[in-house]
Scaffold this motif. Structure first.
Motif, PDB file in Angstrom:
ATOM      1  N   GLU A   1       0.764  -1.241  -0.052  1.00  0.00           N
ATOM      2  CA  GLU A   1      -0.179   0.058  -0.114  1.00  0.00           C
ATOM      3  C   GLU A   1       1.056   1.310  -0.029  1.00  0.00           C
ATOM      4  N   VAL A   2       0.761   1.985  -0.902  1.00  0.00           N
ATOM      5  CA  VAL A   2       1.471   3.330  -1.061  1.00  0.00           C
ATOM      6  C   VAL A   2       0.368   4.611  -1.178  1.00  0.00           C
ATOM      7  N   ASP A   3       0.768   5.722  -0.876  1.00  0.00           N
ATOM      8  CA  ASP A   3      -0.014   6.904  -1.086  1.00  0.00           C
ATOM      9  C   ASP A   3       0.645   7.582  -2.509  1.00  0.00           C
ATOM     10  N   ALA A   4      -0.425   7.695  -3.526  1.00  0.00           N
ATOM     11  CA  ALA A   4       0.128   7.978  -5.031  1.00  0.00           C
ATOM     12  C   ALA A   4      -0.516   9.327  -5.135  1.00  0.00           C
ATOM     13  N   ALA A   5       0.299  10.464  -5.650  1.00  0.00           N
ATOM     14  CA  ALA A   5       0.004  11.844  -5.814  1.00  0.00           C
ATOM     15  C   ALA A   5      -0.994  11.933  -7.080  1.00  0.00           C
ATOM     16  N   VAL A   6      -1.925  12.736  -6.700  1.00  0.00           N
ATOM     17  CA  VAL A   6      -2.992  12.962  -8.016  1.00  0.00           C
ATOM     18  C   VAL A   6      -2.564  14.248  -8.523  1.00  0.00           C
ATOM     19  N   SER A   7      -2.450  14.128 -10.049  1.00  0.00           N
ATOM     20  CA  SER A   7      -2.656  15.435 -10.922  1.00  0.00           C
ATOM     21  C   SER A   7      -3.428  15.612 -11.815  1.00  0.00           C
ATOM     22  N   LEU A   8      -3.994  16.803 -11.906  1.00  0.00           N
ATOM     23  CA  LEU A   8      -4.885  17.167 -12.753  1.00  0.00           C
ATOM     24  C   LEU A   8      -4.820  17.399 -14.146  1.00  0.00           C
ATOM     25  N   VAL A   9      -5.204  17.046 -15.370  1.00  0.00           N
ATOM     26  CA  VAL A   9      -4.911  17.445 -16.586  1.00  0.00           C
ATOM     27  C   VAL A   9      -6.125  18.153 -17.216  1.00  0.00           C
ATOM     28  N   GLY A  10      -5.782  18.976 -18.058  1.00  0.00           N
ATOM     29  CA  GLY A  10      -6.730  19.729 -18.839  1.00  0.00           C
ATOM     30  C   GLY A  10      -7.308  20.971 -18.207  1.00  0.00           C
ATOM     31  N   GLU A  11      -7.932  21.925 -18.691  1.00  0.00           N
ATOM     32  CA  GLU A  11      -8.570  22.894 -18.171  1.00  0.00           C
ATOM     33  C   GLU A  11     -10.195  22.746 -18.012  1.00  0.00           C
ATOM     34  N   SER A  12     -10.588  22.808 -16.827  1.00  0.00           N
ATOM     35  CA  SER A  12     -12.275  22.567 -16.679  1.00  0.00           C
ATOM     36  C   SER A  12     -13.054  23.713 -17.343  1.00  0.00           C
TER      37      SER A  12
ATOM     38  N   GLU B   1      -3.602  13.215  -2.353  1.00  0.00           N
ATOM     39  CA  GLU B   1      -2.924  11.815  -2.755  1.00  0.00           C
ATOM     40  C   GLU B   1      -4.365  10.811  -2.482  1.00  0.00           C
ATOM     41  N   ILE B   2      -4.064   9.685  -3.095  1.00  0.00           N
ATOM     42  CA  ILE B   2      -4.921   8.460  -2.824  1.00  0.00           C
ATOM     43  C   ILE B   2      -4.254   7.277  -2.461  1.00  0.00           C
ATOM     44  N   LYS B   3      -4.720   6.285  -1.601  1.00  0.00           N
ATOM     45  CA  LYS B   3      -3.900   5.107  -0.933  1.00  0.00           C
ATOM     46  C   LYS B   3      -4.424   4.117  -2.263  1.00  0.00           C
ATOM     47  N   ILE B   4      -3.143   3.412  -2.690  1.00  0.00           N
ATOM     48  CA  ILE B   4      -3.345   2.241  -3.887  1.00  0.00           C
ATOM     49  C   ILE B   4      -2.620   1.064  -3.184  1.00  0.00           C
ATOM     50  N   LYS B   5      -3.006  -0.070  -3.808  1.00  0.00           N
ATOM     51  CA  LYS B   5      -2.266  -1.168  -3.619  1.00  0.00           C
ATOM     52  C   LYS B   5      -1.640  -1.662  -4.901  1.00  0.00           C
ATOM     53  N   VAL B   6      -0.489  -1.912  -4.767  1.00  0.00           N
ATOM     54  CA  VAL B   6       0.151  -2.118  -6.188  1.00  0.00           C
ATOM     55  C   VAL B   6       1.582  -2.908  -5.894  1.00  0.00           C
ATOM     56  N   LYS B   7       1.868  -3.736  -6.948  1.00  0.00           N
ATOM     57  CA  LYS B   7       3.383  -4.158  -7.097  1.00  0.00           C
ATOM     58  C   LYS B   7       4.475  -3.092  -7.017  1.00  0.00           C
ATOM     59  N   PRO B   8       5.563  -3.292  -6.541  1.00  0.00           N
ATOM     60  CA  PRO B   8       6.723  -2.200  -6.224  1.00  0.00           C
ATOM     61  C   PRO B   8       6.981  -1.647  -7.759  1.00  0.00           C
ATOM     62  N   THR B   9       7.161  -2.563  -8.798  1.00  0.00           N
ATOM     63  CA  THR B   9       7.608  -2.224  -9.961  1.00  0.00           C
ATOM     64  C   THR B   9       6.537  -1.448 -10.806  1.00  0.00           C
ATOM     65  N   GLU B  10       5.304  -1.450 -10.318  1.00  0.00           N
ATOM     66  CA  GLU B  10       4.089  -0.708 -10.855  1.00  0.00           C
ATOM     67  C   GLU B  10       3.480   0.550 -10.260  1.00  0.00           C
ATOM     68  N   ILE B  11       4.360   1.150  -9.133  1.00  0.00           N
ATOM     69  CA  ILE B  11       4.123   2.199  -8.461  1.00  0.00           C
ATOM     70  C   ILE B  11       3.979   3.477  -9.341  1.00  0.00           C
ATOM     71  N   PRO B  12       3.059   4.027  -9.576  1.00  0.00           N
ATOM     72  CA  PRO B  12       2.949   5.093 -10.616  1.00  0.00           C
ATOM     73  C   PRO B  12       3.681   6.457  -9.966  1.00  0.00           C
ATOM     74  N   GLU B  13       4.046   7.253 -10.760  1.00  0.00           N
ATOM     75  CA  GLU B  13       4.618   8.475 -10.068  1.00  0.00           C
ATOM     76  C   GLU B  13       3.537   9.382  -9.689  1.00  0.00           C
ATOM     77  N   THR B  14       2.640   9.617 -10.356  1.00  0.00           N
ATOM     78  CA  THR B  14       1.063  10.263 -10.152  1.00  0.00           C
ATOM     79  C   THR B  14       0.084   9.516 -11.055  1.00  0.00           C
ATOM     80  N   ILE B  15      -1.211   9.658 -10.263  1.00  0.00           N
ATOM     81  CA  ILE B  15      -2.468   9.396 -11.032  1.00  0.00           C
ATOM     82  C   ILE B  15      -3.043  10.461 -11.749  1.00  0.00           C
ATOM     83  N   GLU B  16      -3.020  10.496 -13.152  1.00  0.00           N
ATOM     84  CA  GLU B  16      -3.700  11.562 -13.975  1.00  0.00           C
ATOM     85  C   GLU B  16      -4.923  11.671 -14.022  1.00  0.00           C
ATOM     86  N   ILE B  17      -5.749  12.972 -13.695  1.00  0.00           N
ATOM     87  CA  ILE B  17      -7.170  12.708 -13.779  1.00  0.00           C
ATOM     88  C   ILE B  17      -7.602  14.175 -14.582  1.00  0.00           C
TER      89      ILE B  17
END
Length: 202
Positions: free
Chosen positions: A108-119, A134-150
């Motif tokens: 379990e890691v906290d992944a940063a949330v980044s916003l894409v585009g102009e609303s 940030e949101i908490k996710i469960k993931v394999k160590p090699t697949e940890i995202p640097e950010t989650i784009e929304i």
């Protein structure tokens, strides 16, 4: 952005240290090292020191969520940053907790949330609120995202994006609750006040 770009060939060399007298810790920091502790998979809690310069270089290249390959007393371990204590007055790291991990098991890691585009809502004068970065996710160590784009392009005034809205769009388990709010477009303050005035006049 997946964590596959992490340079696993860069091994950070760390040294065991005596557990913490304040004067010793101050001396370490003056010498360009950061006091830290490493614990977790196949390891007892061990006080260590790490080069501040090397740590900074690794974070700049791979991100703070990256897997840190480390060498401790000739043994190679893979770790992630569990907690960082920073000095609020200076942009300096005071202490780091490293968690040793099993590369084949999810964590379990906290992944940063980044916003894409102009609303749409923002272009109409709405105010963008991002209550949780940030949101908490469960993931394999090699697949940890640097950010989650929304993508927020279609968000109008009054709209929100919650975890439930993105759960199916990502390739890993999100631990955070469905109603955990990631972004909201609020009505402009002036229009809210005008609406209240109108209601009072009716």
């Amino acid at each position: 952005m997946e964590g596959e770009g992490i340079d696993m060939s860069t091994v950070l060399s760390v040294r065991k240290r005596e557990a913490g007298h304040r004067s010793t810790l101050t001396q370490l920091r003056k010498g360009g090292a950061i006091p830290a502790v490493i614990y977790g998979y196949k390891l007892d809690s061990t006080p260590i020191s790490i080069s501040a310069k090397e740590f900074k270089k690794f974070v700049q290249k791979n991100g703070r969520n990256g897997v840190f390959p480390m060498e401790l007393d000739g043994t190679r371990v893979n770790v992630v940053v569990s907690e960082v204590q920073q000095c609020s007055l200076k942009d300096e790291v005071n202490h780091i907790d490293f968690l040793a991990i099993n590369m084949s098991e999810e964590l379990e890691v906290d992944a940063a949330v980044s916003l894409v585009g102009e609303s749409v809502g923002v272009s109409e004068g709405g105010i963008l609120m991002q209550p949780n970065l940030e949101i908490k996710i469960k993931v394999k160590p090699t697949e940890i995202p640097e950010t989650i784009e929304i993508d927020i392009t279609k968000l109008a005034i009054g709209d929100s994006i919650m975890v439930a809205d993105i759960r199916e769009q990502v390739d890993f388990d999100i631990i955070s609750e469905d109603d955990y709010t990631l972004v909201t477009i609020m009505a402009p303050v002036a229009s809210v006040e005008e609406e209240e005035v109108e209601k009072n006049e009716e």
